[in-house]
Write a protein that holds these residues in place. Structure first.
Motif, short mmCIF file in Angstrom:
data_model
loop_
_atom_site.label_atom_id
_atom_site.label_comp_id
_atom_site.label_asym_id
_atom_site.label_seq_id
_atom_site.Cartn_x
_atom_site.Cartn_y
_atom_site.Cartn_z
N HIS A 1 0.82 -1.21 0.00
CA HIS A 1 0.00 0.00 0.00
C HIS A 1 0.85 1.25 0.00
O HIS A 1 0.61 2.19 -0.74
CB HIS A 1 -0.91 0.01 1.22
CG HIS A 1 -2.08 -0.88 1.04
ND1 HIS A 1 -3.12 -0.53 0.23
CD2 HIS A 1 -2.35 -2.10 1.52
CE1 HIS A 1 -4.00 -1.51 0.23
NE2 HIS A 1 -3.55 -2.48 1.01
N LEU B 1 -0.80 -11.12 -2.77
CA LEU B 1 -0.18 -10.20 -1.83
C LEU B 1 -1.14 -9.05 -1.49
O LEU B 1 -1.30 -8.68 -0.33
CB LEU B 1 1.09 -9.64 -2.47
CG LEU B 1 2.30 -9.42 -1.61
CD1 LEU B 1 2.67 -10.66 -0.83
CD2 LEU B 1 3.47 -8.99 -2.47
N SER C 1 -4.01 -10.24 0.78
CA SER C 1 -3.71 -10.69 2.14
C SER C 1 -3.56 -9.53 3.13
O SER C 1 -3.41 -9.76 4.32
CB SER C 1 -2.46 -11.55 2.14
OG SER C 1 -1.35 -10.78 1.79
N VAL C 2 -3.60 -8.30 2.65
CA VAL C 2 -3.45 -7.16 3.56
C VAL C 2 -4.81 -6.79 4.13
O VAL C 2 -5.75 -6.57 3.38
CB VAL C 2 -2.87 -5.95 2.79
CG1 VAL C 2 -2.67 -4.78 3.74
CG2 VAL C 2 -1.56 -6.32 2.13
N PRO C 3 -4.94 -6.73 5.46
CA PRO C 3 -6.23 -6.30 6.01
C PRO C 3 -6.50 -4.84 5.68
O PRO C 3 -5.57 -4.04 5.58
CB PRO C 3 -6.05 -6.49 7.52
CG PRO C 3 -4.61 -6.66 7.77
CD PRO C 3 -3.96 -7.07 6.50
N ARG C 4 -7.77 -4.52 5.49
CA ARG C 4 -8.13 -3.15 5.15
C ARG C 4 -8.75 -2.46 6.36
O ARG C 4 -9.12 -3.09 7.33
CB ARG C 4 -9.14 -3.16 4.01
CG ARG C 4 -8.51 -3.44 2.67
CD ARG C 4 -9.53 -3.28 1.58
NE ARG C 4 -10.61 -4.22 1.71
CZ ARG C 4 -10.76 -5.29 0.94
NH1 ARG C 4 -9.88 -5.54 0.00
NH2 ARG C 4 -11.78 -6.09 1.10
N MET C 5 -8.86 -1.16 6.25
CA MET C 5 -9.41 -0.40 7.37
C MET C 5 -10.86 -0.79 7.62
O MET C 5 -11.30 -0.88 8.76
CB MET C 5 -9.30 1.09 7.06
CG MET C 5 -9.53 1.95 8.26
SD MET C 5 -8.24 1.72 9.48
CE MET C 5 -7.19 3.09 9.12
N ASP C 6 -11.61 -1.06 6.56
CA ASP C 6 -13.02 -1.42 6.73
C ASP C 6 -13.17 -2.93 6.53
O ASP C 6 -13.95 -3.40 5.71
CB ASP C 6 -13.90 -0.65 5.75
CG ASP C 6 -13.41 -0.79 4.32
OD1 ASP C 6 -12.29 -1.29 4.13
OD2 ASP C 6 -14.14 -0.41 3.40
N GLU C 7 -12.38 -3.67 7.32
CA GLU C 7 -12.28 -5.11 7.12
C GLU C 7 -13.55 -5.84 7.58
O GLU C 7 -14.00 -5.68 8.71
CB GLU C 7 -11.10 -5.63 7.94
CG GLU C 7 -10.73 -7.05 7.63
CD GLU C 7 -10.43 -7.22 6.17
OE1 GLU C 7 -11.25 -7.88 5.51
OE2 GLU C 7 -9.41 -6.70 5.68
N ARG D 1 -14.01 -9.23 6.08
CA ARG D 1 -13.78 -10.63 5.74
C ARG D 1 -13.54 -11.44 7.01
O ARG D 1 -12.86 -10.97 7.92
CB ARG D 1 -12.55 -10.75 4.83
CG ARG D 1 -12.78 -10.18 3.45
CD ARG D 1 -11.52 -10.21 2.63
NE ARG D 1 -10.55 -9.23 3.10
CZ ARG D 1 -9.37 -9.03 2.53
NH1 ARG D 1 -9.01 -9.74 1.49
NH2 ARG D 1 -8.54 -8.13 3.00
N ALA D 2 -14.09 -12.63 7.05
CA ALA D 2 -13.92 -13.45 8.24
C ALA D 2 -12.51 -14.01 8.29
O ALA D 2 -11.94 -14.23 9.34
CB ALA D 2 -14.94 -14.58 8.25
N GLU D 3 -11.93 -14.22 7.14
CA GLU D 3 -10.60 -14.79 7.11
C GLU D 3 -9.81 -14.14 5.97
O GLU D 3 -10.38 -13.84 4.92
CB GLU D 3 -10.70 -16.30 6.88
CG GLU D 3 -9.44 -17.02 7.20
CD GLU D 3 -9.70 -18.50 7.46
OE1 GLU D 3 -9.01 -19.30 6.83
OE2 GLU D 3 -10.57 -18.83 8.27
N LEU D 4 -8.54 -13.92 6.20
CA LEU D 4 -7.73 -13.33 5.14
C LEU D 4 -7.24 -14.41 4.20
O LEU D 4 -6.83 -15.48 4.66
CB LEU D 4 -6.54 -12.61 5.75
CG LEU D 4 -6.86 -11.41 6.63
CD1 LEU D 4 -5.60 -10.94 7.34
CD2 LEU D 4 -7.44 -10.29 5.81
N PRO D 5 -7.27 -14.15 2.90
CA PRO D 5 -6.74 -15.15 1.97
C PRO D 5 -5.23 -15.29 2.16
O PRO D 5 -4.53 -14.30 2.39
CB PRO D 5 -7.07 -14.58 0.61
CG PRO D 5 -7.30 -13.13 0.83
CD PRO D 5 -7.78 -12.96 2.22
#
Lengths: 278, 247
Positions: free
Chosen positions: A216, A253, A256-262, A264-268
Motif C-alpha cells: 500500500h 499479496l 492478504s493485507v487487512p483493510r481499514m473497513d475489514e 472478511r472473516a478470514e484473510l486469503p
C-alpha cells in the motif's frame, strides 16, 4: 525522456553454500530515470540484494554478475574500488532500515552528517557546519543546533531516520536507494518521513529506488512498481494500476493485507504451489 | 463478568509516569485493541498486567480476582503474553520441544509428550519442527511457536504485543487467521496492542486509542471501519494510517 540514470540488465547474485550455489537474484532487469521506483516483495525475494548489488556492497563469497550495470555511463561492475568510493555516498546513496544499527554510536549527529561532505567535497570546516545545520533544518528537525551535538542514542526513531536521510542527501546524490526506510517507524512518523523524502527528491530531481514489503505504501508513494518473487521480477506496473495487477502472486499479496473497513472473516493466504513451477 | 478490569491504574518506570489514571474493562471472549503512537504507553499496560512492569498503583483484576505484584503461578496460567519480535522472544538454544514443555514443567504438569504435538498442530506447525532450534525456522514459524508456548497452560487471556509487525504481509495474514481461529476454538480473550489499524479492524471488537499515557477514546470497531471516531486525535490517527503519504 533522456537517457536513464541507471540501467540494470540480467542481474544475478549467487552465494556458494555447502550444498551448491544458491542464486538469490535471478536475472533482474530494469532502468531508472528521474522517478520513484518501488521494489516490493517478501523477505527473501532478493529485493534488498538488488539494491545492495547496485552499490557493489555484496561481499565475498557472494558473486554478482550482470549483462549490464551502468550508472551515468560508468560500468559499475568493472569500476575499481577507488572509483566506487567516489560513487558510494556521493552519487548513489542508501538509507537503511533501522537508524539504530546504521548510525555510528560514538560520533555526534553533526560529525556524522558532516563526514559525508568532508570526504566527498573539500570544504572548510565552518562551511560544513553551516551546510549540516541547513540540512538538519531541511529534514524538519526543530532545534538543529542542539541536535548537531547529540549522539544517536539520544534520538527517537523518527529523528534518527531523519538524520539518516539528511546524511544521505547532503552530498546531493543522483540516486537514492531507500531500503525499508520507514518499517521501523510509527505510522504517524512514517508519513512525515516519506513526505520529507519526497520533497527533497522532487526538488533535486533525483532518482529513487524504494525497497519495501508494504504494497500500500509503495503504491501511494512511487510512480512505478516492480514486484519481486524468488529473485525474479514477476510484475511491473504503474503505481496507480496496482489493483489491475495480473500475476497471481501480486494479487495474493494485495488480498492478504487487512483493510481499514475489514469485514472478511478470514484473510486469503498465498497458495505458493500455483505459480511455483513457472 | 469482565475478563480484565483496570481501575485508575498509574504505571511508572522509575521517576517517569508512563500511564496515568487508566481504567478499562474487557469482557470475556472479547478482542480489545489498544492503539497509539510509540511512547503512548500501550505496551506498558500489557507489561503491567503480566507483571513485567511492577511499579503500578490502582487496581488490576482478572475475572474479579485482584492481581498482586508478586509472581503468581495461578495468574500465569490464566494470562499469557506474546511479544512483538519472534527473533528475540525465543531462547536461541532451546528446541521448539523444550520451549513448549517448559511452562508445563514449571507448573508441575505432565503429559508434555502428548500436549506438545497437539499444540503444534493447533498452531499450524508441522510435527517435523519439534526438535528444531529457532534459527532453523522462519519468522512466521517462530511467531507460531511463541503463540503455542503462550497457549500451553490453557490460559483464558492472551496479551498480544504487536504480534505481526515484524512479519511480512503474506505471513501476517496467516498469523492473524491463526489468532482468529484459536480465539474461536479456545474461547480466548485478547488484548491486542498495535499501531496497525487495519489489523485492529480485522481482529478486534472494540478498541481504545491512547495518547501520552491516557486513553482518549474507547469505541467499537465499527467506528473505525466507518471513520466515525469522535475524539480529534483518534480521527487524526485513522486519517494518517489510511493515507500515509499524501500531504
Amino acid at each position: 525522456m533522456t537517457a536513464p540514470l541507471l540501467e540494470v540488465a540480467n542481474l544475478r547474485v549467487r552465494f556458494p553454500t555447502p550444498t551448491g550455489t544458491v542464486e538469490v537474484v535471478r536475472g533482474v532487469s530494469f532502468t531508472l530515470g528521474r522517478e520513484r521506483l518501488g521494489i516490493v516483495g517478501e523477505s527473501g525475494s532478493g529485493k534488498s540484494l538488488t539494491g545492495r548489488s547496485i552499490l557493489r556492497l555484496i561481499r565475498k563469497p557472494g558473486e554478482v554478475t550482470a549483462d549490464r550495470l551502468r550508472f551515468e555511463g560508468i560500468d559499475l561492475l568493472s569500476a575499481s574500488e577507488w572509483q566506487m568510493r567516489g560513487i558510494r555516498g556521493a552519487r548513489i546513496s542508501m538509507v537503511m532500515q533501522d537508524p539504530k544499527f546504521s548510525l555510528n554510536p560514538v560520533m555526534t549527529v553533526g560529525e556524522q552528517i558532516g563526514e559525508a561532505l568532508a570526504v566527498h567535497e573539500h570544504l572548510p570546516r565552518r562551511q560544513i557546519r553551516s551546510r549540516v545545520l541547513e540540512m538538519l533544518e531541511a529534514v524538519q528537525i526543530r532545534d538543529p543546533q542542539r541536535v548537531f551535538g547529540l549522539y544517536p542514542h539520544e534520538l527517537s526513531g523518527g529523528m534518527g531516520q531523519r538524520v539518516m536521510i539528511a546524511m544521505m542527501l547532503i552530498p546531493e546524490p543522483s540516486i537514492l536507494i531507500a531500503d525499508e526506510p520507514t518499517s521501523a517507524l510509527d505510522v504517524s512518523v512514517q508519513g512525515e518521513v516519506l513526505r520529507l523524502m519526497n520533497d527533497l527528491i522532487t526538488r533535486k530531481g533525483m532518482g529513487l529506488i524504494f525497497i519495501s514489503h508494504d504494497l500500500h505504501l509503495v503504491s501511494q508513494f512511487c510512480d512505478r512498481i516492480l514486484v519481486m518473487y524468488r529473485g525474479r521480477i514477476v510484475e511491473e506496473c504503474a503505481a496507480g494500476e496496482l489493483d489491475r495487477a495480473t500475476h497471481p502472486y501480486t494479487r495474493g499479496l494485495i488480498a492478504s493485507v487487512p483493510r481499514m473497513d475489514e469485514t472478511r472473516a478470514e484473510l486469503p493466504v498465498l497458495d505458493r504451489s500455483q505459480w511455483e513451477q513457472a | 463478568m469482565n475478563a480484565i478490569s483496570l481501575r485508575n491504574v498509574d504505571i511508572a518506570y522509575g521517576d517517569t509516569r508512563v500511564v496515568e489514571d487508566l481504567s478499562l474493562d474487557v469482557a470475556e471472549g472479547e478482542c480489545f485493541g489498544l492503539v497509539g503512537e510509540s511512547g503512548s504507553g500501550k505496551s506498558t499496560v500489557l507489561r503491567a498486567v503480566t507483571g513485567l512492569a511492577p511499579d503500578w498503583t490502582g487496581e488490576i483484576s482478572l475475572f474479579g480476582q485482584p492481581r498482586g505484584k508478586a509472581i503468581d503461578r495461578k495468574f500465569a496460567a490464566l494470562c499469557q503474553m506474546v511479544f512483538q519480535d519472534p527473533y528475540g522472544s525465543l531462547h536461541p538454544r532451546q528446541t521448539v520441544d523444550a520451549a513448549l514443555s517448559e511452562p508445563l514443567a514449571i507448573h508441575g504438569l505432565g503429559g508434555a509428550d502428548t500436549r506438545v504435538p497437539e499444540m503444534m498442530a493447533a498452531c499450524g506447525l508441522d510435527p517435523r519442527f519439534r526438535f528444531r532450534l529457532p534459527h532453523q525456522l522462519s519468522g512466521g514459524q517462530r511467531q507460531r511457536v511463541a503463540i503455542a508456548r503462550a497457549l500451553m497452560l490453557k490460559p483464558k487471556i492472551l496479551l498480544l504485543d504487536e504480534p505481526t509487525s515484524a512479519l511480512d504481509v503474506s505471513v501476517q495474514a496467516e498469523i492473524l487467521n491463526l489468532l482468529k481461529r484459536l480465539r474461536r476454538e479456545q474461547k480466548l480473550t485478547y488484548i491486542l496492542v498495535t499501531h496497525d489499524l487495519p489489523v485492529v479492524s480485522f481482529l478486534c471488537d472494540r478498541l481504545a486509542v491512547m495518547r501520552q499515557g491516557r486513553v482518549v477514546e474507547v469505541a467499537p470497531v465499527e467506528a473505525l471501519r466507518h471513520n466515525a471516531m469522535t475524539h480529534p486525535y483518534a480521527r487524526e490517527l485513522v486519517e494518517k494510517s489510511a493515507n500515509r503519504v499524501s500531504a
